[in-house]
Enzyme design. Sequence first.
Site, PDB file in Angstrom:
ATOM      1  N   GLU A 123      70.365  21.337  18.129  1.00 48.88           N
ATOM      2  CA  GLU A 123      69.527  22.132  19.019  1.00 48.88           C
ATOM      3  C   GLU A 123      70.323  22.516  20.268  1.00 48.88           C
ATOM      4  O   GLU A 123      69.763  22.880  21.295  1.00 48.88           O
ATOM      5  CB  GLU A 123      68.237  21.403  19.379  1.00 48.88           C
ATOM      6  CG  GLU A 123      68.378  20.019  19.948  1.00 48.88           C
ATOM      7  CD  GLU A 123      67.032  19.360  20.213  1.00 48.88           C
ATOM      8  OE1 GLU A 123      66.375  19.754  21.189  1.00 48.88           O
ATOM      9  OE2 GLU A 123      66.645  18.454  19.439  1.00 48.88           O
ATOM     10  N   CYS A 166      65.138  17.412  16.802  1.00 53.03           N
ATOM     11  CA  CYS A 166      66.015  16.310  16.389  1.00 53.03           C
ATOM     12  C   CYS A 166      65.937  15.994  14.901  1.00 53.03           C
ATOM     13  O   CYS A 166      66.593  15.067  14.429  1.00 53.03           O
ATOM     14  CB  CYS A 166      65.671  15.054  17.193  1.00 53.03           C
ATOM     15  SG  CYS A 166      65.866  15.265  18.968  1.00 53.03           S
ATOM     16  N   HIS A 195      65.174   7.372  14.788  1.00 56.24           N
ATOM     17  CA  HIS A 195      65.647   8.365  15.753  1.00 56.24           C
ATOM     18  C   HIS A 195      65.444   7.777  17.145  1.00 56.24           C
ATOM     19  O   HIS A 195      64.358   7.280  17.463  1.00 56.24           O
ATOM     20  CB  HIS A 195      64.859   9.668  15.608  1.00 56.24           C
ATOM     21  CG  HIS A 195      64.995  10.570  16.801  1.00 56.24           C
ATOM     22  ND1 HIS A 195      66.221  11.045  17.225  1.00 56.24           N
ATOM     23  CD2 HIS A 195      64.080  11.055  17.668  1.00 56.24           C
ATOM     24  CE1 HIS A 195      66.043  11.792  18.288  1.00 56.24           C
ATOM     25  NE2 HIS A 195      64.753  11.822  18.595  1.00 56.24           N
TER      26      HIS A 195
END
Length: 390
Positions: free
Chosen positions: A79, A111, A233
């Site tokens: 991103e 993400c 994550h």
Amino acid sequence: MKIGIDKIGFYTPHLYVDMNKLAVARHVEPEKFTIGIGQSQMAVPPLTQDSVTLAANAALEILDEEDRNQIDLVIFGTESGIDHSKSAAVYVHHLLGINPHARSIEMKQACYSTTAAMQLAKGHIALHPEKKALVLASDIARYGLNTGGEATQGAGAVAIVISANPSIMELESESAYFTNDIMDFWRPVYSDTAFVDGKFSNEQYIAFFNQVWGQYKEQTGATLEDFEAICFHLPYTKMGLKALRTVLDETSEAVQERLLNHYQISTTYNRNVGNIYTGSLYLSLLSFLEQAQNLQAGTKIGLYSYGSGAVGEFFAGVLQPNFEQHVQRDKHEKLLANRKELSIAEYEEVFQQTLPTDGSTVELDINQDPAIICLAGVTENKRQYVNKNN
């Protein structure tokens, strides 16, 4: 046929700032950063590093000539893309000298995109088992100086080779995924920094985890006992722990203790790099593979991927025999240990350096950057990359 991770590499810039010192400079208690969000150090990228160079440097350390010839798919999850049209994958493909008969594309979904890239790569290898795919996750997280998100910035990249008969981890076919249109974190095309609703984003991260974990259990009959660890994550290292704690009452105290202990191991690298968006989950996985002791072949590891906006996915991998011979713990520990600490004033100076946006020419001093692949400047709106080995 087994398909999964054959090689995995990591790169982060040679500069960092200490989170204790940043907290003092921002007039907050250091524990808010080191314990509250769980960060010790934060990588700071010089102007000679961007998402392209970070990814290329991460891949450079793992690819050999056989890989370069067999890779026919390069997927770049980010991103922090540098161009609205040309994919970052094309730049990396050239910088690494990969077989020209290859597809090279860039993917975006906050993400999460690297996980989508992994799944696409698996499908490609299933059809072409003699080939390999290179998946790249590279980002620079920027929120601005003296902002609420400043302490969750970072920079780095993870490179992954997907192949048949992988050396490190087989990726299982079952996965659970979920999409919902929400506004917890976003960056319009006109903005250099992101917008975030922090409390809402944290809530949605946990809600998505519970959604996909519940779906995964229904699909597979799996329980927490089946997993040696679950990697998350990690926009900051405390985030995954909040999600993990919501499901621990499903299992015994012994399993809870194992999952909690292994969670802490999986955050080792992230704690000292910061948020790398698309690469954060895979940096956590790498940290666990290289830092955990006495892992056995056949061990199952759960993986939770989340990308704001939002998409979440839960899937799993199984460690392969002698996987530990194919990771690079010493190299990655040396990479982190050899970085240069910046003072707060130096960090702020580096942070505010920018490339021209008016088409003017700039040359950058790449001799101050120890990386092999660097951004050397901009000419006529074209970024000029250099591989020092060429």
